[in-house]
Design an enzyme around this catalytic site. Structure first.
Site, PDB file in Angstrom:
ATOM      1  CB  CYS A 177     -17.859   1.893 -20.424  1.00  0.00           C
ATOM      2  SG  CYS A 177     -17.060   3.405 -19.831  1.00  0.00           S
ATOM      3  CB  CYS A 200     -21.612   4.482 -14.682  1.00  0.00           C
ATOM      4  SG  CYS A 200     -20.295   5.707 -14.809  1.00  0.00           S
ATOM      5  CB  CYS A 255     -17.686  -1.185 -16.378  1.00  0.00           C
ATOM      6  SG  CYS A 255     -17.967  -0.508 -14.718  1.00  0.00           S
ATOM      7  CB  CYS A 290     -13.060   2.699 -14.015  1.00  0.00           C
ATOM      8  SG  CYS A 290     -13.906   4.307 -13.982  1.00  0.00           S
ATOM      9  CD  GLU A 310      -3.004  -0.714  -0.075  1.00  0.00           C
ATOM     10  OE1 GLU A 310      -3.272   0.470  -0.360  1.00  0.00           O
ATOM     11  OE2 GLU A 310      -3.443  -1.679  -0.729  1.00  0.00           O
TER      12      GLU A 310
END
Length: 338
Positions: free
Chosen positions: A198, A207, A201, A191, A36
């Protein structure tokens, strides 16, 4: 589950990334924390090699704490944002001292660790310990900004506050760890900033940006500012054996804690004065090709000057097998000399 989490988790089960080197069952909190931190400001493809190399040198938090700062920075060199590496090293000492080598499990404890913000703390606790925390990294900001057509750049406090509200609203109580990875994966693989995919997705039907064909407008771009250009002279002091002189940079500022060449203002008078102060017998051998290095807020033009120091008694370093942490342009210059 809310409208995002159910289809997103279904997509993740089939298409989500599950074989990244820091992903394991059960999760290793050290690996999650390290990944991270590395993934802040850095793409996954770049991080993988650095992560594997870092773990090879420092396989545990204890090994990281026992290492010198120079050793840690040497393995971080080239990844940028070097305060991250120094914070990792500081945190390893803190964890050994305060938590007996075990990564803390309470949100406030993790948030108090050097270099850890709210999103990073949430991701670590969610993925490592299956705790229910929202995250809001760059990928999640992009997904939510498009899905809800959030106005304003997320650098603005009102916009960021709205995105945090949405992130917490969409975070499910069940399968939180999988959801955390899923929404990051969605932003990283489908994305994307440009040319989002898309059609694949799992949440595209609801969206708002996709419905209005305005994906390229979200997140709203940050107002552009022209980057200024700065200049510096880098003095490559080289002795008769071909070794070079390096000095450790201050911890604060660019390339903090790394080893670098002597710098001064790129003016002839200043260069000659700096040279003579270092070694009265030194003389300029050559002016090398200029290097342009870009930072987040400015461009840096580096004017390298090769200087011969025949009998200087200070510590010089051989060019071969140089293991110190070096800034990328300094490493480029050294490679030119080999």
């Amino acid at each position: 589950m809310n409208p995002i989490s159910k289809p997103l988790l279904k997509w993740f089960d089939q298409f989500g990334r599950k074989t990244l080197p820091w992903q394991s069952k059960p999760a290793n909190p050290y690996h999650v924390w390290l990944s991270e931190i590395m993934l802040q400001q850095t793409q996954v493809a770049t991080v993988i090699g650095y992560f594997n190399n870092f773990i090879q040198h420092f396989p545990t938090i204890e090994a990281l704490a026992d290492a010198s700062e120079d050793a840690v920075l040497a393995q971080w060199a080239g990844l940028g944002y070097y305060a991250r590496a120094r914070n990792l090293h500081t945190t390893a000492h803190l964890i050994m001292r305060q938590y007996q080598g075990n990564f803390p499990t309470e949100f406030k404890q993790v948030l108090d660790l050097p270099g850890v913000g709210e999103s990073t703390a949430g991701a670590i606790l969610s993925i490592s310990f299956h705790q229910n925390h929202a995250i809001l990294d760059g990928n999640v900001k992009r997904v939510l900004a498009r899905y809800h057509q959030v106005q304003g750049h997320y650098g603005q406090s009102a916009t960021l506050k709205q995105l945090w509200h949405l992130a917490k609203y969409h975070t499910p109580n069940q399968r939180n760890a999988e959801y955390t990875q899923a929404i990051m994966d969605l932003g990283a693989t489908l994305c994307t900033r440009s040319k989002p995919n898309c059609t694949r997705c799992p949440i595209q039907s609801q969206c708002l940006a996709q419905q209005t064909n305005t994906q390229d407008q979200y997140p709203n771009p940050k107002p552009k500012k022209n980057k200024p250009t700065r200049t510096t002279a880098m003095l490559i002091y080289q002795n008769t054996a071909g070794e070079i002189y390096l000095e450790k940079r201050p911890k604060k500022g660019i390339w903090g804690g790394l080893w670098s060449l002597v710098e001064c203002e790129n003016k002839e008078k200043t260069i000659l004065q700096t040279l003579k102060e270092f070694d009265p017998n030194a003389h300029i051998k050559a002016n090398l090709a200029v290097i342009k290095h870009s930072f987040t807020h400015y461009h840096l033009l580096i004017y390298p000057i090769l200087i011969h120091c025949p009998d200087n008694k200070q510590t010089f370093h051989p060019l071969e097998q140089l293991t110190l942490g070096l800034p990328a342009p300094v490493k480029t210059l050294i490679n030119r000399l080999k």
